[in-house]
Design a protein around this motif. Structure first.
Motif, short mmCIF file in Angstrom:
data_model
loop_
_atom_site.label_atom_id
_atom_site.label_comp_id
_atom_site.label_asym_id
_atom_site.label_seq_id
_atom_site.Cartn_x
_atom_site.Cartn_y
_atom_site.Cartn_z
N THR A 41 -5.02 -10.04 -3.93
CA THR A 41 -5.06 -8.78 -3.17
C THR A 41 -6.39 -8.07 -3.38
OG1 THR A 41 -2.66 -8.55 -3.36
CG2 THR A 41 -3.91 -6.58 -2.77
N TRP A 45 -9.07 -8.19 -0.39
CA TRP A 45 -9.30 -6.97 0.36
C TRP A 45 -10.78 -6.58 0.36
CZ3 TRP A 45 -8.12 -4.27 4.21
CH2 TRP A 45 -8.48 -2.94 4.35
N ARG A 49 -12.57 -6.38 3.86
CA ARG A 49 -13.12 -5.10 4.27
C ARG A 49 -14.63 -5.20 4.53
NH1 ARG A 49 -12.11 -0.32 0.21
NH2 ARG A 49 -13.40 -1.73 -1.02
N PHE A 223 -1.43 -1.66 2.77
CA PHE A 223 -2.44 -2.35 3.56
C PHE A 223 -1.98 -2.57 5.01
CE2 PHE A 223 -3.33 -3.35 -0.83
CZ PHE A 223 -4.70 -3.27 -0.90
N TRP A 334 -8.58 2.26 1.80
CA TRP A 334 -7.90 1.50 2.84
C TRP A 334 -8.64 1.55 4.18
CZ3 TRP A 334 -3.19 3.81 0.24
CH2 TRP A 334 -2.54 2.85 -0.54
#
Length: 371
Positions: A41, A45, A49, A223, A334
């Motif tokens: 994770t 991420w 991103r 997410f 996020w």
């Protein structure tokens, strides 16, 4: 038997079992920063991103970032199964004398482990010894159990996601998109439904409690992004918290009790999630006095009775302090629309009016490291 290889295989199997148990079965935050799910994770991420930052702005980027959570569930399942196959392959290699025909390389035992974990059972390799048969049976049970738990996990995630999004989408009609605390209060005054504000805060109090429980138990839910443009559960929560703060500190004539309770639960949600993500408060979320006075004037023009600035301003600052900076840090982490909210000079994003000119897109970079 080769004990070291046998133990190494058991260690891989145990690591997967523990990770699945902690990720899916245990309904609360669990310790350990080096479990497979946490590492995938965190690393996934950051990479995803970074790719999203280069994909342009607006809808294209939001769609790309929105694919991360569903894709991660698939990657987790595949990773767990691959590690299980590797672990059982090592165990079977250590006792290969109990297989017929006896394998001559590790790849063959890994193949047999794969057919066992996936319950294919081609029969070209057969376990004949008691220990090999036991290992083959446990491999099949582990494979079936992992797939079943992930399917259950996926349904649980989608159920929580859909319940979360109902109020977020409904808020668009009241507060615009992205949602604005001032727009929410102005619309209620314009439509003559100010008396409904306590009921709205009560709904969002329950929403905050449910999101707190589900997102702390299953952090992957954070997410999952809204399927609607310019909407985010983070931005919606910020708008409602600011609206509650204004009702509690600035507006007279609206019962402040339910707004206070919603603020308590919502701030608790922000605090727990930001602590889990190891995020500090963002420095750019403060509201200056000039911006507050402008908002106060807009509320007065909408028909609200407002408190004097000298009394309302320090109370409003104190009400926002527990959540504003942390919520902005969550929005940055996020990459939600919250960081893109804009307004007149000095306005906090969550106090901005949706008709104001849009600001630049948020920078998709961590202020502090995530989990």
């Amino acid at each position: 038997m080769e004990p070291l290889i046998f133990v190494a295989g058991l260690a891989l199997i145990g690591a997967v079992a523990w990770d699945v148990f902690q990720t899916i079965v245990v309904p609360r935050p669990t310790p350990g920063r080096f479990r497979l799910a946490i590492v995938l994770t965190r690393v996934g991420w950051r990479g995803w991103r970074a790719v999203g930052r280069r994909a342009g702005g607006g809808l294209a980027r939001d769609r790309l970032l929105g694919m991360f959570a569903p894709a991660l569930v698939v990657v987790l399942l595949a990773t767990w199964l691959v590690v299980l196959v590797a672990g059982y392959g090592l165990v079977l290699w250590s006792i290969r004398g109990q297989l017929r025909p006896e394998p001559t390389d590790l790849g063959t035992t890994a193949y047999f482990a794969g057919t066992s974990v996936l319950t294919l059972g081609f029969g070209d390799v057969v376990a004949v010894g008691p220990l090999a048969r036991l290992v083959s049976l446990t491999a099949a049970a582990a494979g079936l159990g992992t797939v079943a738990l992930v399917i259950t996990y996926l349904f649980s995630l989608f159920g929580s996601y859909q319940r979360r999004e109902i109020l977020v989408v409904a808020l668009q009609a009241r507060a615009g998109a992205p949602p604005s605390a001032v727009a929410l209060l102005e619309k209620h005054a314009r439509l003559g439904i100010v008396a409904e504000l306590p009921s709205l805060f009560r709904e969002w109090e329950r929403w905050s409690a449910e999101v707190l429980d589900s997102h702390v138990a299953y952090p992957l839910l954070g997410f999952f992004r809204s399927s609607h443009d310019d909407l985010s559960w983070v931005s919606a929560l910020g708008a409602m918290l600011d609206a509650a703060s204004l009702v509690e500190t600035t507006i007279e004539g609206v019962p402040p009790g339910q707004a206070h309770l919603m603020g308590l639960v919502g701030s608790h949600l922000v605090e727990d999630l930001s602590n889990f993500l190891s995020l500090g408060a963002h420095d750019g979320a403060a509201v200056d006095r000039a911006a507050f006075e402008e908002v106060r004037a807009r509320l007065e023009a909408a028909g609200y009775s407002v408190r004097p600035v000298a009394a309302a301003w320090p109370a409003f600052e104190a009400a926002r302090e527990p959540y504003a900076g942390r919520l902005q840090a969550m929005a940055d982490y996020w990459a939600t629309p919250a960081s893109a909210w804009s307004g007149r000079s000095g306005l906090s994003p969550s106090l901005a009016h949706p008709d104001d000119e849009p600001a630049r897109d948020p920078v998709l970079v961590d202020r502090r490291p995530g989990p």
